[in-house]
Design a protein around this motif. Structure first.
Motif, short mmCIF file in Angstrom:
data_model
loop_
_atom_site.label_atom_id
_atom_site.label_comp_id
_atom_site.label_asym_id
_atom_site.label_seq_id
_atom_site.Cartn_x
_atom_site.Cartn_y
_atom_site.Cartn_z
N TRP A 125 45.22 58.02 51.84
CA TRP A 125 44.77 56.84 51.25
C TRP A 125 45.64 55.84 50.92
CZ3 TRP A 125 39.83 54.92 49.02
CH2 TRP A 125 38.59 55.40 49.67
N LEU A 182 47.78 55.94 48.46
CA LEU A 182 47.84 55.86 46.76
C LEU A 182 48.93 56.45 46.35
CD1 LEU A 182 44.17 56.84 46.22
CD2 LEU A 182 45.08 54.65 45.58
N ASP A 211 49.76 50.84 44.26
CA ASP A 211 48.70 50.26 43.55
C ASP A 211 47.25 50.70 44.33
OD1 ASP A 211 48.16 46.58 43.30
OD2 ASP A 211 46.96 48.18 42.45
N PRO A 212 46.50 51.15 43.29
CA PRO A 212 45.12 51.61 43.94
C PRO A 212 44.33 50.36 44.55
CG PRO A 212 45.14 51.69 41.47
CD PRO A 212 46.51 51.31 41.94
N GLN A 213 44.47 49.02 43.89
CA GLN A 213 43.60 48.11 44.29
C GLN A 213 44.30 47.62 45.83
OE1 GLN A 213 41.35 46.46 42.82
NE2 GLN A 213 41.56 47.76 41.07
N GLU A 214 45.64 47.60 46.25
CA GLU A 214 46.07 47.30 47.44
C GLU A 214 45.67 48.31 48.38
OE1 GLU A 214 47.42 44.83 48.62
OE2 GLU A 214 47.83 45.50 50.61
N GLY A 248 42.84 50.23 48.09
CA GLY A 248 41.48 50.09 48.42
C GLY A 248 41.13 48.93 49.46
N ARG A 249 42.04 47.87 49.18
CA ARG A 249 41.74 46.74 50.33
C ARG A 249 42.09 47.32 51.74
NH1 ARG A 249 43.46 43.38 45.90
NH2 ARG A 249 45.70 43.90 46.61
N ARG A 250 42.83 47.91 51.78
CA ARG A 250 43.35 48.33 53.15
C ARG A 250 42.21 49.31 53.81
NH1 ARG A 250 49.62 50.36 53.02
NH2 ARG A 250 50.65 48.56 52.73
#
Length: 344
Positions: A39, A41, A56-59, A61-63
């Motif tokens: 992932w 992460l 960064d989990p936001q980045e 998640g976007r990927r």
């Protein structure tokens, strides 16, 4: 079919929380760590594998979302193409169904029909039944048919052929029937309409086309479906039971050559009637139906002006015609109405 949603397992979530707190990773965390790496992460330094770095989990998640959207678009494109593909291939399938289904095949060319029937007859093992409401198209076809049927008879195949009554007036057909009867073939004629067919070993059949519009008159279906072949065979058997036996002689209603004005069949019927033999046995022995027998008896009663079978037997016993010799009469002691009926 349900689709598994690609989410992190509970173990992977717990491990991510531990990594953010700086806790070490053990051997038991291997599967959860692989999920986090997949992932994006966490990042793992080969020199410090027990201390991965949280990302960064936001980045991440976007990927992941971009990857899923691309996959969904590809799936949607493949899904949208399915109806068009089915329509394109369906044209070929529907066309093939008419010509080569699993239970029948449509034959359009006369050479193809003749060759396929010849192949089936050549492989016949037990029975060959043919119903011909029309005479064969040419002398060449008669010769070809005779050759195939003669070979089948030589192999021990039981050959039955049903013709229309009008065939008795055709010298060419009479010669054919006489020749094939001498080889062991069985022939009968029927005045009523009947369906054309060829049945081989009750495992395959050939019938005229009644499906395709504007098909040529020589088109045929080669049928191998077991239930349909059995149905066709039963139709032939029913017509065969109602038909009159034929050995190549002219119309059976014509007087015999003994000068009595009676036909051979009428003499047989009178002898059986006078002997008290059951009409069903007489009909079976002569290869005719009960209705045909009843019609003959009616004609004979009208001939002598009587109304009962007893009176008819009495008139036959007194008639001088009974004493006239006939070249087809069996020798004394060889005829018994109670004996087994001859083969069809």
């Amino acid at each position: 079919m349900s689709v598994e949603v690609p989410v992190l397992s509970a173990a992977a979530r717990a491990l991510y929380a531990r990594i953010t707190r700086g806790e070490p990773v053990g051997h038991a965390d291997g599967a959860a760590l692989d999920e986090l790496v997949d992932w994006h992460l966490v990042a793992v330094d080969p020199d410090a594998a027990r201390a991965p770095i949280a990302l960064d989990p936001q980045e991440a998640g976007r990927r992941r979302l971009d990857d899923e959207l691309r996959d969904m678009a590809a799936r949607a494109a493949r899904t949208a193409a399915i109806p068009a593909l089915a329509d394109e291939l369906g044209v070929h399938f529907e066309r093939a169904k008419w010509r080569s289904g699993s239970s029948s095949e449509f034959l359009t060319e006369p050479e193809q029909v003749d060759a396929r029937i010849g192949e089936a007859v050549g492989g016949a093992e037990t029975e060959l039944w043919t119903a011909r409401p029309r005479r064969p198209r040419s002398p060449e076809l008669i010769e070809s048919t005779m050759a195939h049927e003669a070979e089948a008879l030589a192999r021990g195949v039981h050959v039955r052929t049903l013709c229309h009554d009008s065939e008795r007036d055709d010298p060419r057909t009479r010669a054919w029937v006489t020749a094939m009867t001498a080889k062991g073939g069985r022939f009968r004629t029927l005045a009523a309409p009947f369906q054309q067919c060829v049945v081989v070993d009750r495992r395959q059949a050939f019938i005229p086309d009644h499906v395709v519009n504007s098909s040529p008159s020589h088109a045929a279906w080669h049928v191998v479906d077991r239930a349909l072949v059995a149905y066709i065979a039963e139709g032939f058997a029913e017509a065969w039971r109602r038909a009159d036996m034929w050995h190549g002689d002219p119309e059976p209603g014509r007087p015999d050559d003994g000068g009595s004005g009676l036909t051979r069949r009428q003499r047989e019927i009178l002898m059986d009637t006078a002997a008290g033999i059951d009409q069903r046995i007489t009909a079976r022995r002569l290869g005719i139906g009960l209705r045909t027998l009843s019609k003959e008896l009616g004609d004979l009663r009208a001939r002598w002006g009587v109304t009962t079978l007893a009176a008819l037997s009495y008139q036959w016993a007194l008639s001088a015609e009974r004493q006239q010799p006939h070249h087809d009469d069996p020798a004394p002691g060889t005829r018994s109405g109670a004996g087994p009926a001859p083969g069809p």
